[in-house]
Write a protein that holds these residues in place. Structure first.
Motif, PDB file in Angstrom:
ATOM      1  N   THR A   1      59.085  64.818  24.290  1.00 43.25           N
ATOM      2  CA  THR A   1      59.601  63.638  24.974  1.00 43.25           C
ATOM      3  C   THR A   1      58.484  62.665  25.313  1.00 43.25           C
ATOM      4  O   THR A   1      57.505  63.037  25.956  1.00 43.25           O
ATOM      5  CB  THR A   1      60.335  64.045  26.274  1.00 43.25           C
ATOM      6  OG1 THR A   1      59.504  64.952  27.009  1.00 43.25           O
ATOM      7  CG2 THR A   1      61.644  64.717  25.966  1.00 43.25           C
ATOM      8  N   PRO A   2      58.598  61.392  24.863  1.00 44.31           N
ATOM      9  CA  PRO A   2      57.602  60.389  25.230  1.00 44.31           C
ATOM     10  C   PRO A   2      57.725  60.069  26.718  1.00 44.31           C
ATOM     11  O   PRO A   2      58.761  60.364  27.320  1.00 44.31           O
ATOM     12  CB  PRO A   2      58.005  59.191  24.356  1.00 44.31           C
ATOM     13  CG  PRO A   2      59.445  59.400  24.045  1.00 44.31           C
ATOM     14  CD  PRO A   2      59.674  60.874  24.037  1.00 44.31           C
ATOM     15  N   PRO A   3      56.716  59.504  27.378  1.00 44.47           N
ATOM     16  CA  PRO A   3      55.468  59.021  26.766  1.00 44.47           C
ATOM     17  C   PRO A   3      54.368  60.086  26.636  1.00 44.47           C
ATOM     18  O   PRO A   3      53.378  59.840  25.983  1.00 44.47           O
ATOM     19  CB  PRO A   3      55.017  57.943  27.761  1.00 44.47           C
ATOM     20  CG  PRO A   3      55.534  58.438  29.093  1.00 44.47           C
ATOM     21  CD  PRO A   3      56.828  59.133  28.809  1.00 44.47           C
ATOM     22  N   PHE A   4      54.531  61.250  27.292  1.00 47.11           N
ATOM     23  CA  PHE A   4      53.438  62.227  27.278  1.00 47.11           C
ATOM     24  C   PHE A   4      53.778  63.465  26.464  1.00 47.11           C
ATOM     25  O   PHE A   4      53.370  64.568  26.817  1.00 47.11           O
ATOM     26  CB  PHE A   4      53.071  62.633  28.715  1.00 47.11           C
ATOM     27  CG  PHE A   4      52.615  61.497  29.566  1.00 47.11           C
ATOM     28  CD1 PHE A   4      51.542  60.713  29.168  1.00 47.11           C
ATOM     29  CD2 PHE A   4      53.260  61.184  30.750  1.00 47.11           C
ATOM     30  CE1 PHE A   4      51.118  59.648  29.949  1.00 47.11           C
ATOM     31  CE2 PHE A   4      52.841  60.119  31.536  1.00 47.11           C
ATOM     32  CZ  PHE A   4      51.772  59.347  31.129  1.00 47.11           C
ATOM     33  N   GLY A   5      54.550  63.307  25.393  1.00 49.74           N
ATOM     34  CA  GLY A   5      54.865  64.447  24.537  1.00 49.74           C
ATOM     35  C   GLY A   5      53.614  64.894  23.797  1.00 49.74           C
ATOM     36  O   GLY A   5      53.125  64.204  22.887  1.00 49.74           O
ATOM     37  N   PHE A   6      53.067  66.053  24.172  1.00 47.82           N
ATOM     38  CA  PHE A   6      51.768  66.468  23.640  1.00 47.82           C
ATOM     39  C   PHE A   6      51.815  66.720  22.134  1.00 47.82           C
ATOM     40  O   PHE A   6      50.843  66.472  21.426  1.00 47.82           O
ATOM     41  CB  PHE A   6      51.278  67.713  24.380  1.00 47.82           C
ATOM     42  CG  PHE A   6      50.905  67.446  25.793  1.00 47.82           C
ATOM     43  CD1 PHE A   6      49.678  66.894  26.109  1.00 47.82           C
ATOM     44  CD2 PHE A   6      51.789  67.706  26.834  1.00 47.82           C
ATOM     45  CE1 PHE A   6      49.319  66.629  27.424  1.00 47.82           C
ATOM     46  CE2 PHE A   6      51.445  67.452  28.147  1.00 47.82           C
ATOM     47  CZ  PHE A   6      50.212  66.906  28.440  1.00 47.82           C
TER      48      PHE A   6
END
Length: 887
Positions: A499-504
């Motif tokens: 999941t964006p914004p911090f989808g690794f």
């Protein structure tokens, strides 16, 4: 003010994380800063550093994280987290040795001719790497470097290609062995204790009973059970990914075309497939199989995985050179030799009795030595070739240290959250939601899903789970298992990588993807896979057996399986036995009648009475079982009208109890306010006013309880108690029916053993006369112990006991002691008469009777369940059973 500092805590943490401050320091830092500000404010404005804490003070909450960490490291019962560095080592070793790269290339060629075959191969390899490595970043990077260019060359849709790679790389979070499952198991173990206390208090408040039946208790979980529970849901997710890619390729062939390579499928290629595929599969089998079979704990399985990865890396780093596979072959032969030796002998150096035992131990020592040689050899190769071992060790240390620092920081953050009353606020919010457990559960899942946009899986696991899990697990209406809740949270947390914004996973893939691949295409690509993950969440939520069955099955078939008398098994066992009575009731009654007609007139009177009583109780079993189901049907019928009123009243009482707890907290403030108190007089007056308002609210809630509730509850409780009484009566009756059969069979079966003791007893007469009194007493005790090993020998032991007493006295009289031994010999002779006759005439009939009733009437008295029943019970226990009407 507590609410203000609670908001400040969340704001400080969010600001630190949003600014890029390392998570490992942002979590404890937020706790320390907020506690310090709250303490200073309390000291300045209230004269007490504890003034603005809901409970306790700054020293208590600052030390909570350290206390938690000490428990994790120093308590032998909580060593689960030791497995983390072992599995991390295994994953990084396989990644650095390029075994993952071989898998991707080979599987891509194997699945290439199938429409969407490259995508399917990525999912397949992602699943394999998940079961061997579990390291998301390394998996996504490897697949992005190898598979993405190939998929782009073959005209794959960019969103489909990037979405497949990113999603497949996250499978390591749910397919065991998984770090997130280990962390969740550790967090849930503590949550279960709290949930058990909450449920116990709820039962006491509802029924007035101090002790709650153990079959209503909350069952804990372990990392091994989490691995088992997540296995099938992980496969479901893999299946959904593959079906989606196949469907996409079918609907839009140009976006996922088949790839044909002429001359690929020859003997050499198939050999390559075997060499590439079999070792990782074997490692998965060893790691997960050892846990499932109960051979190894999670920690031991992690060590197996680390050793296996090193051996595999040893031959991969020397691929194409002479002797590349020699260490691996030696290791395999050594393991086979150990397995063969164990299959024929119990290898224990302290129990060497025969020459065969010596040979088995020598073989095992040689095999272990060879295995150690292979391991050292492989380790040397990983050290000298490309400095692989050093790099793996450094990365393992970094990753493990990061995990444990986050765990400690999260413990401090959670403690401070509780210190400002955050846990109580969350509890009140969840319990106040209409819709009961499922409304609470959906809200928690939604919160975890949203947090996944911003936080990593570790932060979510260690911050959210300890707060919400006790509330969800304690609810008796859903009565969910800890392993199911853990797997559901694990599936939900997995979306955080996409999941964006911090989808690794997106970051990892963006770092290795060519510039032609736009970030927006990557975001588009993962949407479908996020939807599939949520679909898997719905499927597993709808069918909890997908999670619960495998742990139940392994538990009930293991060497340490609970006995059939375990309270948790009774409900399911009675359903299964009821079906047996329905299908084979006539045969069981016929067996009882045949057994009751056996001649037992020559047995001692007490045994005759026991057998007759056993037959009579056995005849009652089927009618009593019918009484259970009649009573159960009565409860079901009564529950139709009772449940709505029950749910309404319990909700009102629950809200009233929350208000009562709040009033108690305010009363503490009132008692500690004033000129010399902890709190100001003004705050005390406000607390008094609030108490008055809450008291009115409490009384208004209690006034809403319907008239006649006590009579309605009393009437339903009487129906419910009738069912409980019917079950208890049945259990006592069948136990009483079967115990005499076991006792008499043991007594008659000991005839030959008892006859062999006649010489030993007779020899005591000479020993008593010839030995010193102390030696004679020791000799009598030894023979008496031999007699005690035979069931039903109390009459024979009596003479020996009296002889020992005589020889122990201050004035031993050997002749009197010998006379007592003669009494034992006479009793033995009398016993042998009816025992031998019973062994020849009665025992065969009792054995046949036992075979007829052993797994129905006598089931509760067996040491363990037979396999077919264990499987039926595992299936019965897997769905969640609503027990709320008992509360």
């Amino acid at each position: 003010m507590e609410l203000f500092f609670l908001v400040l805590l969340v704001v400080v943490m969010a600001t630190a994380l949003g600014s890029g401050f390392p998570v490992a320091f942002a979590l404890p830092g937020a706790a320390i800063v907020t506690i310090a500000i709250a303490s200073l404010t309390g000291y300045l404005f209230a004269g007490n550093v504890d003034a603005f804490f809901a409970q306790g003070g700054p020293s208590q909450w600052l030390s909570a994280g350290t206390t938690n960490l000490r428990g994790v490291y120093w308590e032998a019962q909580r060593d689960t987290l030791i497995a983390i560095p072992l599995f991390v080592f295994m994953g990084i070793m396989l990644q650095r040795s390029k075994i993952a790269e071989d898998l991707l290339v080979t599987m891509a060629k194997l699945f290439g001719p199938v429409p969407g075959g490259l995508g399917i191969s990525v999912v397949f390899v992602g699943a394999l790497l998940a079961a061997t490595t579990g390291i998301v970043g390394a998996t996504v990077v490897a697949m992005g470097l190898i598979s993405l260019p190939a998929m782009m060359r073959n005209k794959y849709s960019v969103p489909l290609a990037t979405g497949t790679i990113a999603a497949s790389g996250t499978l390591g979070q749910i397919i065991p062995p998984s770090i997130v499952l280990i962390i969740l198991a550790d967090q849930l173990a503590s949550a279960v204790d709290q949930a058990g206390t909450l449920r116990q208090n709820l039962y006491k408040a509802a029924t007035g009973e101090i002790s709650m039946p153990s079959d209503f208790s909350v069952v804990s979980t372990s990392a091994g059970e989490m691995f088992l529970g997540a296995f099938i849901p992980g496969l479901v997710l893999v299946g959904l990914y593959m079906l989606f890619i196949l469907g996409f390729a079918f609907l839009k062939p140009s976006a996922a075309p088949a790839v044909h390579e002429p001359g690929t499928f020859n003997r050499k290629f198939m050999g390559k497939v075997l060499i590439t595929l079999v070792p990782p599969l074997a490692l998965i089998f060893l790691v997960l199989g050892s846990i499932i079979a109960g051979v190894a704990t999670v920690n031991q399985a992690g060590a197996i995985g680390a050793v296996g990865a090193m051996v595999m890396a040893g031959y991969r780093l020397r691929e194409g050179k002479r002797g590349a596979y020699t260490p691996a072959i030696i290791a395999i032969l050594a393991i086979l030799a150990i397995a063969v030796a164990l299959s024929f002998h119990t290898i224990n150096i302290k129990r060497i009795e025969t020459s065969d035992d010596v040979v088995a131990i020598i073989v095992a020592l040689i095999a272990v030595t060879l295995f150690l040689l292979a391991l050292v050899w492989s380790g040397w190769r990983t050290l000298v070739f490309e400095d692989t071992l050093r790099g793996v060790m450094v990365e393992t240390a970094k990753t493990s240290a990061l995990v444990f620092i986050i765990l400690m920081g999260a413990a401090m953050l959670t403690a401070s959250f509780r210190g400002f009353g955050g846990e109580e606020l969350v509890k009140e919010f969840l319990l106040g939601l209409p819709g009961g457990f499922w409304a609470q559960f959906i809200v928690v899942m939604l919160v975890i899903f949203i947090l996944g946009f911003f936080l990593d899986f570790i932060e979510i696991s260690v911050v959210v789970v300890p707060i919400v899990a006790p509330i969800l697990l304690s609810d008796p209406s859903a009565n969910v298992t800890a392993v199911w809740l853990g797997v559901m949270i694990g599936l939900n947390i997995q979306t955080s990588f996409l999941t964006p914004p911090f989808g690794f996973a997106l970051f990892y893939l963006r770092g290795v993807a060519p510039a032609a691949v736009k970030t927006i295409d990557m975001y588009k690509g993962v949407i479908a896979f996020i939807a599939l993950q949520l679909l898997a969440l719905v499927i597993v939520g709808q069918y909890p057996s997908l999670v619960n069955y495998l742990p139940n099955r392994v538990s009930l078939l293991s060497e340490t399986a609970p006995p059939p008398k375990n309270p948790k098994l009774q409900y399911c066992l009675e359903n299964i036995v009821h079906d047996e009575y329905q299908t084979n009731g006539d045969g069981i009654m016929s067996a009882i009648k045949t057994a009751s007609n056996l001649d037992i007139s020559y047995l001692p009177k007490d045994l005759q009475k026991k057998l007759q009583s056993g037959y009579e109780n056995a005849e009652k079993a089927i009618p009593l079982m019918d009484d259970i189901f009649t009573a159960e049907k009565a409860v079901e019928d009564a529950a139709v009208d009772y449940r709505p009123i029950h749910d309404e009243v319990r909700a009102l009482e629950r809200d009233a109890r929350r208000i009562e707890a709040h009033i108690k907290d305010l009363e503490v403030i009132v008692s500690r306010s004033g000129p010399n108190g902890v709190y100001s007089e003004e705050r005390g007056m406000k607390a008094k006013a609030k108490i008055e308002g809450l008291t009115k609210e409490h009384d208004a809630l209690m006034a809403q309880i319907p008239d006649g509730w006590k009579d309605i509850h009393k009437t339903f409780s009487a129906v419910q108690n009738a069912e409980n009484k019917a079950r208890l009566t049945y259990r006592r009756t069948v136990d009483s029916a079967y115990e005499p059969i076991m006792e008499v069979r043991k007594i008659l079966g000991g005839a030959e053993q008892l006859a062999g003791l006649e010489t030993e007893i007779a020899s005591l007469k000479d020993d008593i006369r010839n030995l010193e009194p102390e030696a004679a007493v020791k000799r009598i005790e030894d023979v008496r112990s031999m007699v005690s090993d035979v069931d039903g020998t109390s009459d024979i032991r009596k003479g020996l006991t009296d002889a020992r007493k005589i020889m122990r006295s201050k004035s031993p009289e050997p002749d009197k002691a010998v006379a007592e031994v003669d009494k034992s010999l006479a009793a033995l002779a009398e016993d042998l008469k009816w025992r031998k006759k019973g062994e020849a005439e009665l025992l065969p009939g009792l054995n046949a009777y036992d075979e007829a009733i052993k797994y129905n009437i006598g089931l509760r008295s067996q040491p363990r369940l037979p396999k077919d029943m264990a499987l039926d019970v595992a299936a019965c226990l897997s769905p969640h059973r609503d027990i709320s009407l008992n509360f």
